[in-house]
Design an enzyme around this catalytic site. Structure first.
Site, PDB file in Angstrom:
ATOM      1  N   ASP A 116      -8.461   3.967   1.083  1.00  0.00           N
ATOM      2  CA  ASP A 116      -7.035   4.699   1.628  1.00  0.00           C
ATOM      3  C   ASP A 116      -7.989   4.818   3.125  1.00  0.00           C
ATOM      4  O   ASP A 116      -8.335   6.073   3.044  1.00  0.00           O
ATOM      5  CB  ASP A 116      -6.392   5.538   1.205  1.00  0.00           C
ATOM      6  CG  ASP A 116      -5.113   6.414   2.132  1.00  0.00           C
ATOM      7  OD1 ASP A 116      -5.322   5.703   3.615  1.00  0.00           O
ATOM      8  OD2 ASP A 116      -4.154   6.667   1.787  1.00  0.00           O
ATOM      9  N   ASN A 149       2.485   1.133   4.686  1.00  0.00           N
ATOM     10  CA  ASN A 149       3.030  -0.153   5.026  1.00  0.00           C
ATOM     11  C   ASN A 149       2.331  -0.036   6.946  1.00  0.00           C
ATOM     12  O   ASN A 149       3.208  -0.565   6.964  1.00  0.00           O
ATOM     13  CB  ASN A 149       3.692  -0.583   5.302  1.00  0.00           C
ATOM     14  CG  ASN A 149       4.078  -1.568   5.186  1.00  0.00           C
ATOM     15  OD1 ASN A 149       5.651  -2.119   5.834  1.00  0.00           O
ATOM     16  ND2 ASN A 149       3.549  -2.451   5.385  1.00  0.00           N
ATOM     17  N   CYS A 189      -1.340   0.443   7.512  1.00  0.00           N
ATOM     18  CA  CYS A 189      -2.906   0.395   7.685  1.00  0.00           C
ATOM     19  C   CYS A 189      -2.720  -0.827   6.263  1.00  0.00           C
ATOM     20  O   CYS A 189      -3.981  -1.823   7.367  1.00  0.00           O
ATOM     21  CB  CYS A 189      -3.770   1.663   6.776  1.00  0.00           C
ATOM     22  SG  CYS A 189      -3.823   2.962   7.818  1.00  0.00           S
ATOM     23  N   ARG A 190      -3.604  -0.871   5.334  1.00  0.00           N
ATOM     24  CA  ARG A 190      -3.997  -1.757   4.519  1.00  0.00           C
ATOM     25  C   ARG A 190      -2.912  -3.311   4.278  1.00  0.00           C
ATOM     26  O   ARG A 190      -3.350  -3.806   4.567  1.00  0.00           O
ATOM     27  CB  ARG A 190      -4.292  -0.674   3.022  1.00  0.00           C
ATOM     28  CG  ARG A 190      -5.364  -0.334   3.223  1.00  0.00           C
ATOM     29  CD  ARG A 190      -5.622   0.770   1.830  1.00  0.00           C
ATOM     30  NE  ARG A 190      -4.143   1.395   1.739  1.00  0.00           N
ATOM     31  CZ  ARG A 190      -4.222   2.440   0.903  1.00  0.00           C
ATOM     32  NH1 ARG A 190      -4.997   2.887  -0.219  1.00  0.00           N
ATOM     33  NH2 ARG A 190      -2.967   3.205   0.578  1.00  0.00           N
ATOM     34  N   SER A 191      -1.873  -2.805   3.398  1.00  0.00           N
ATOM     35  CA  SER A 191      -1.037  -4.220   3.794  1.00  0.00           C
ATOM     36  C   SER A 191      -0.555  -4.785   4.212  1.00  0.00           C
ATOM     37  O   SER A 191      -0.505  -5.918   4.852  1.00  0.00           O
ATOM     38  CB  SER A 191       0.325  -3.602   2.646  1.00  0.00           C
ATOM     39  OG  SER A 191       0.981  -2.679   3.161  1.00  0.00           O
ATOM     40  N   CYS A 244       0.624  -1.617   0.273  1.00  0.00           N
ATOM     41  CA  CYS A 244      -0.416  -0.329  -0.060  1.00  0.00           C
ATOM     42  C   CYS A 244       0.682   0.853   0.067  1.00  0.00           C
ATOM     43  O   CYS A 244       2.468   1.036  -0.641  1.00  0.00           O
ATOM     44  CB  CYS A 244      -1.298  -0.060   1.152  1.00  0.00           C
ATOM     45  SG  CYS A 244      -0.128   0.055   2.640  1.00  0.00           S
TER      46      CYS A 244
HETATM   47  P1  4NP Z   1      -1.774   2.341   4.468  1.00  0.00           P
HETATM   48  O1  4NP Z   1      -2.486   4.206   5.083  1.00  0.00           O
HETATM   49  O2  4NP Z   1      -1.038   2.746   3.110  1.00  0.00           O
HETATM   50  O3  4NP Z   1      -3.234   1.839   3.892  1.00  0.00           O
HETATM   51  O4  4NP Z   1      -1.031   2.556   4.871  1.00  0.00           O
HETATM   52  C1  4NP Z   1      -1.577   5.420   4.783  1.00  0.00           C
HETATM   53  C2  4NP Z   1      -0.944   5.567   5.752  1.00  0.00           C
HETATM   54  C3  4NP Z   1      -0.095   6.742   5.704  1.00  0.00           C
HETATM   55  C4  4NP Z   1      -0.113   7.916   5.022  1.00  0.00           C
HETATM   56  C5  4NP Z   1      -1.154   7.000   3.669  1.00  0.00           C
HETATM   57  C6  4NP Z   1      -1.732   5.870   4.009  1.00  0.00           C
HETATM   58  N1  4NP Z   1       0.252   8.617   4.758  1.00  0.00           N
HETATM   59  O5  4NP Z   1      -0.122   9.971   3.957  1.00  0.00           O
HETATM   60  O6  4NP Z   1       0.628   9.855   5.625  1.00  0.00           O
END
Ligand code: 4NP
Length: 160
Positions: free
Chosen positions: A125, A11, A13-15, A8
């Site tokens: 996201d 790294n 939340c989703r992955s 993602c």
């Molecule tokens: P992820 O979510 O891609 O599912 O881990 C996010 C985590 C952090 C950010 C964006 C999405 N960020 O902008 O810091």
């Protein structure tokens, strides 16, 4: 050994949720010696950090453990290590396509390709949203994890 990398943006939340859900399924089915998994982010901001507390809590509510995971960034070298590199959304996929070495013969695509008919193509996201977003992430990831498991098992049987 089939090797799968979930990717993602952050790294956190989703992955890692995909990794935790898939790890749980592999353990329950006794497949940890046959399929290995990891997760990574296309971005570098959260490298070394544990998953977002909201992702850990939502996953724990369904029996998945994420707190031991640590964020890392996806690198070109991952294409030499993994058979399946599965992006959570189309932006992540575009980033990975740009990173992909010419000789990669594995599968690079969207994780939700395995979620079945009617599923969206991307896991939204959840980072800037509310707790509902984390439940939706889990719903989509659980569906795709089941589909991916069936797909890998069918591929392996076909090769025997
Ligand atoms: P992820 O979510 O891609 O599912 O881990 C996010 C985590 C952090 C950010 C964006 C999405 N960020 O902008 O810091």
């Amino acid at each position: 050994m089939v090797k799968v990398l979930f990717v993602c943006l952050g790294n956190i939340c989703r992955s890692p949720t995909a990794e935790g859900v898939f790890a749980h399924k592999l353990e329950r089915l006794g497949l940890t010696d046959e399929i290995s998994i990891d997760s990574a982010g296309t971005g570098h901001w959260h490298v070394g950090k544990a998953p977002d507390g909201r992702a850990i809590a939502a996953a724990a509510g369904r029996g998945y453990r994420l707190e031991q995971l640590r964020a890392r960034q996806a690198v070109a070298g991952d294409f030499a290590l993994f058979d399946y590199i599965l992006a959570m959304d189309s932006d992540n996929l575009a980033h990975l396509q740009a990173l992909k070495p010419a000789g990669f013969t594995g599968h690079l695509g969207l994780f939700l390709e395995f979620a079945g008919q009617g599923a969206p193509t991307s896991v939204p996201d959840p980072y800037y949203g509310g707790d509902d977003g984390f439940q939706q992430v889990l719903d989509l990831i659980e569906a795709a994890a089941d589909g991916l498991l069936v797909h890998i098992q069918q591929q392996q049987l076909a090769q025997r």
